[in-house]
Write an enzyme that holds these catalytic residues in place. Structure first.
Site, short mmCIF file in Angstrom:
data_model
loop_
_atom_site.label_atom_id
_atom_site.label_comp_id
_atom_site.label_asym_id
_atom_site.label_seq_id
_atom_site.Cartn_x
_atom_site.Cartn_y
_atom_site.Cartn_z
N SER A 24 0.74 -1.19 0.13
CA SER A 24 0.03 0.02 0.04
C SER A 24 0.83 1.30 0.06
CB SER A 24 -0.89 0.17 1.05
OG SER A 24 -0.16 0.06 2.57
N TYR B 277 17.58 -5.45 13.42
CA TYR B 277 17.09 -5.29 12.17
C TYR B 277 17.87 -5.92 11.23
CZ TYR B 277 15.37 -3.14 7.77
OH TYR B 277 14.89 -2.89 6.32
#
Length: 253
Positions: free
Chosen positions: A16, A159
């Protein structure tokens, strides 16, 4: 543009916004029908779907929280029910929790653990759900990060670890599915102009010290990264599997 993906069906998780949205459009430009997932903003997702449909392809937005691994099979089932099949899976959805070193006494363990769940177990569960139904000759592409193999600054251990985990998993999946001519690769971007990067770097963007580490002294464009995804998804990527490909301006050399 040559419609090399005409008749193919792609799923782009986290499609999106940011790289996911640009990748969805790049695949549609090549003729693929595209499903995207989103977590919160139905409005943004439907805006992307409208752009995809304007290109003359079928498109669908599905609300899906990748942190919930039980949602993976219903997601794949919905894609196949709507489009009739699945040929291309782009595991793009992820979050970035950075900025604290591991010895910080106030380490945000809760969100770091959530990052592992979304960035690793999310794509693992989607891949497991997709593998049995993915067309022979299909494609699986993981969006990793240069930090999966190169960590040039502090505060990114978890991460980086999540993105490194994808490399080993992708190589194993490539081995498992190779007999079906399904290719599996990892694309490793460097810094990109995304909301996620802005959350880590702040409003000023990439600092000079980071840019100075790049032989090509700028950040990647979303189009440069999505173009590589499109190549791997297409017919000319059919003999590339188990690869880890950097789009990072030479930061890794």
């Amino acid at each position: 543009m040559e419609k090399s993906l005409l008749g193919k069906v792609a799923l782009v998780t986290g499609g999106s916004r940011g790289l996911g949205a640009v990748t969805a459009q790049a695949l549609a430009d090549q003729g693929a029908d595209v499903a995207i997932t989103y977590v919160a903003s139905a409005e943004k997702a439907e805006a992307v779907v409208a752009k995809l449909k304007a290109k003359g392809v079928r498109a669908l937005a599905i609300k899906n929280d990748q942190a919930d691994t039980s949602a993976a099979k219903p997601l794949i089932d919905e894609v196949v029910a709507y489009f009739g099949k699945l040929d291309i899976l782009v595991n793009n959805a992820a979050i970035a929790v950075q900025g604290q070193t591991v010895d910080d006494p106030n380490l945000d363990v809760e969100n770091l653990d959530r990052q592992w769940q979304i960035n690793v177990m999310g794509p693992v569960s989607v891949t497991r759900a997709a593998a049995p139904v993915l067309s022979n000759g299909g494609r699986i592409i993981f969006i990793g990060s240069l930090l999966g193999t190169q960590v040039p600054f502090q505060g990114a251990a978890d991460y980086a670890g999540t993105k490194a985990a994808l490399i080993g998993y992708a190589k194993g999946v490539a081995r498992d599915l190779g007999s079906r001519s399904i290719t599996v690769n990892v694309v490793q971007p460097g810094v990109m102009p995304t909301d996620m990067a802005a959350q880590v770097l702040g409003d000023d963007g990439a600092p000079d010290a980071l840019l100075d580490l790049h032989p090509i002294r700028r950040i990647a464009t979303l189009e440069e990264v999505s173009a590589l995804v499109g190549f791997l998804a297409g017919p000319n990527g059919g003999y590339m599997t188990g690869g880890v490909l950097d789009v990072a301006g030479g930061l890794s050399i």
